[in-house]
Design an enzyme around this catalytic site. Structure first.
Site, PDB file in Angstrom:
ATOM      1  CG  LEU A   1     -36.743  12.370 -12.195  1.00  0.00           C
ATOM      2  CD1 LEU A   1     -36.258  11.386 -13.252  1.00  0.00           C
ATOM      3  CD2 LEU A   1     -35.596  12.814 -11.291  1.00  0.00           C
ATOM      4  CB  SER A   2     -39.625   9.888 -11.101  1.00  0.00           C
ATOM      5  OG  SER A   2     -40.094   8.758 -10.432  1.00  0.00           O
TER       6      SER A   2
END
Length: 284
Positions: free
Chosen positions: A136-137
């Site tokens: 994520l991210s």
């Protein structure tokens, strides 16, 4: 390339059966290699897991830790249900104050050096039948790094709210990559991957919220162009109205809502597990 526009839907994996009671724990691992990026390694191995099961490397986002993201995203429950191993790298504040993986530092995104090499060593130490990577991210951006620099290690990748490989090589350059994003040609993006490592390219799934103001949604398009240009099969998933975070579906048994863990009725981890067929020959 197959583009899917997904609203609030029930995860495919949630239709299976309830996860068994957990007895296994997330354990720290040392001695996995030279660890040039000075990262921490954790693993989650369901009790009684036979050798040769698949492995998923799961990379948390900024301000998160390995255990919290693994639980909150739904990956722990899936590992128990479908019988596979998790490798959980963790950033330390000495490397990055916000505990972001350094996807934008030139010394951390090249094959054989820095954080990328540390994570590759963790993946090799697990010795699964096949290994996947997702995050994520900042973890999504580091997923792009690993797929670019170590194509032989990973059978597939899932980039959630992430960025193309090589978008930035310094912290100053990272911010315009995140928002508004960089608009390069597919070949320009592809050349960055080709320069990072050679080998056949595994499928890539790209997930992004249409209301993400931290990492602009245009990065999903640029990621798709990058990986399509180097011959990878790409599928994209735009989550209508979702901000910056991991799509989860707690009502269907997928994940726990929290900062950057967004209950939108869609389980990205479950959809990836289904795509990667992680449950084959492994469901109890």
């Amino acid at each position: 390339m197959r583009k899917l526009l997904i609203g609030a839907v029930v995860s495919t994996l949630a239709l299976l059966f309830p996860a068994p009671a957990q007895a296994a724990t997330i354990r720290p691992v040392t001695g996995f290699g030279s660890n040039p990026g000075a990262l921490r390694m954790f693993e989650y191995v369901p009790d009684g897991l036979p050798s040769g099961r698949p492995v998923v490397v799961v990379l948390h986002g900024c301000t998160q830790d390995a255990a919290g993201y693994a639980r909150g995203s739904g990956w722990i429950g899936l590992a128990d249900r479908l019988r596979f191993e998790l490798v959980l790298p963790e950033q330390v504040s000495a490397n990055n104050f916000n505990k972001c993986f350094n996807w934008f530092q030139s010394g951390d995104i090249k094959r054989g050096s820095g954080e990328a090499e540390s994570i590759a060593q963790m993946a090799r130490s697990a010795a699964g039948s096949r290994t996947y990577v997702t995050g994520l991210s900042a973890g999504g951006a580091m997923t792009s790094v690993l797929l670019a620099a170590y194509p032989e290690l990973f059978a597939g990748g899932g980039v959630v709210a992430g960025l193309p490989y090589g978008c930035a090589t310094s912290m100053i350059d990272a911010y315009p990559c995140m928002n508004p994003g960089k608009d390069l040609t597919p070949k320009q993006w592809g050349d960055k991957v080709r320069a990072a490592g050679t080998g056949s390219r595994s499928p890539v799934s790209v997930w992004h919220g249409t209301a993400d103001y931290t990492v602009a949604p245009m990065n999903m398009r640029e990621l798709s162009e990058q990986w399509s240009d180097v011959g990878a099969a790409v599928d994209t998933h735009a989550i209508n109205g979702m901000g910056h975070g991991q799509p989860i579906a707690p009502g269907s048994g997928c994940g726990q809502a929290g900062p950057y863990l967004l209950d939108v009725g869609v389980c990205a981890a479950g959809e990836l597990a289904a795509k990667w067929r992680l449950g084959e020959d492994g469901v109890q």
